[in-house]
Design an enzyme around this catalytic site. Sequence first.
Site, short mmCIF file in Angstrom:
data_model
loop_
_atom_site.label_atom_id
_atom_site.label_comp_id
_atom_site.label_asym_id
_atom_site.label_seq_id
_atom_site.Cartn_x
_atom_site.Cartn_y
_atom_site.Cartn_z
N CYS A 183 1.38 -0.95 0.21
CA CYS A 183 0.42 0.14 -0.26
C CYS A 183 1.20 1.26 0.04
CB CYS A 183 -1.21 -0.05 1.12
SG CYS A 183 -1.78 -1.60 1.21
N HIS A 262 12.57 0.70 4.49
CA HIS A 262 11.90 -0.47 4.76
C HIS A 262 12.76 -1.41 5.97
CE1 HIS A 262 11.56 -4.62 3.09
NE2 HIS A 262 11.59 -3.81 1.67
N HIS A 345 -0.60 20.32 7.03
CA HIS A 345 -2.02 18.50 6.70
C HIS A 345 -0.74 17.66 6.07
CE1 HIS A 345 -3.94 21.91 5.84
NE2 HIS A 345 -3.45 22.78 4.27
N HIS A 349 -1.59 7.23 5.18
CA HIS A 349 -3.15 6.48 4.41
C HIS A 349 -4.15 5.07 5.29
CE1 HIS A 349 -3.61 2.34 2.82
NE2 HIS A 349 -3.16 1.47 3.63
N ASN A 382 -10.19 1.10 1.76
CA ASN A 382 -9.12 1.24 2.02
C ASN A 382 -9.16 0.75 0.54
OD1 ASN A 382 -6.20 0.50 1.58
ND2 ASN A 382 -6.16 -0.73 3.68
#
Length: 460
Positions: A183, A262, A345, A349, A382
């Site tokens: 995502c 990662h 702002h 996700h 989602n």
Amino acid sequence: MESSFHFINEALLITQTFITFHQFLVASACVLIAVFGYYFFKPRCIIYLIDFSCYQPPDFLRAPVSNFIEHLTISGVFDQESLDLQQKILERSGISDDASVPATVHEIPPNASISAAREETHEILFAIVQDLFSKHEIDPKSIDILVSNCSLFCPSPSITSMIINKFGMRSDIKSFSLSGMGCSAGILSVNLVKDLMKIHGDSLALVLSMEAVSPNGYRGKCKSMLIANTIFRMGGAAILLSNRKQDSHKAKYKLQHIIRTHVGSDTESYESVMQQVDEEGKVGVALSKQLVRVASKALKINVVQLGPRVLPYSEQLKYIISFIQRKWGMHKEIYTPNFKKAFEHFCIHAGGRAIIEGVEKHLKLDKEDVEASRSTLYRYGNTSSSSLWYELQYLEAKGRMKMGDKVWQIGFGSGFKANSAVWKCISEIDSRGRNAWSDRIHLYPVCGDTSSALKTELLS
């Protein structure tokens, strides 16, 4: 006499050597100055976000919770325990009856074929690409770079090939189709374009971000794999980027930073979101109980890298002092910088209410700061990597985005990855412009649905 000439010859040789060495020093200095001048004063590659479009499904594709459960029941695929769990998750998911699924998922039983996935992909991407091209009168042949990301649907020919074929793009277009990136792949796609534009000047790029719902429904009994059935919905975004100077006057935003993290070297993080086969041989995506904790850990690492680039010195100093005090046992907690002093702002996700609330708590944000994320989850569900763009459109439709404002996009994805993109608004945004929120922005935020707390007990 000969000795005199010999002395003169030696003197001339020494002089010649001295002049050559002197010239070498001067030349070396010039080269060093040129190299440093090139790296410090060369024109920066500025990435402009001209505009973006988000897919708005037609109303007949809505999937109200009652219909959703009814279809699951009629399909005869699930036992009662699995049906009850999915209903429980749906009712607590923060997703409204307005969120949509593809027509093929409305079929009984749902159509999970490759042709169904292609149909869904065509429906979403063709619509939003055409919208961008029509709005800005863009010739498809003017696109130099094309990047798509869709994690679980990776057809051949590729998704970018679908677009090239549909819109008749050039044969020398630089196209890339990313898959399996989760995502957070929308920000990864922008980062890829950024790197390509460092080499290819005066380029126009199109980024396509979506997830195909049709082929990825799970039909087994594993609890951790049933969650994905209930939270993913239909959606996608097309983003038009440029590094051409002539596009600066019509661009909405300018890219400031991209930070990629990662944590896949850690096994728990690596396995927190994973497509796998259950004991009955059925494929699905498993979400672990540790997902929120893994996301929090990845975000902390990402924030440590981003902070020095965006935070005012006063906030950085407070953090350093608290860190030292903790080392000396004077304080238990390290100071959390106030990121609202760096950004106006936030777009988090919309992967689930637990994720949104986890980030809200970790960064000590207010309810209004995460309103765009909660409203996107409520209205669209989602939509994977495209959710960040629905949130940005929400802010635009609300009239909150002003020239000079900075927005922080935070993406999470399997692997496990946490990615940040920082954009600066460089134009006046017309809140009356048509987008995926135009027809109902006055209805948001929805009191009682987007602000209530969710107990993270879905996997217990």
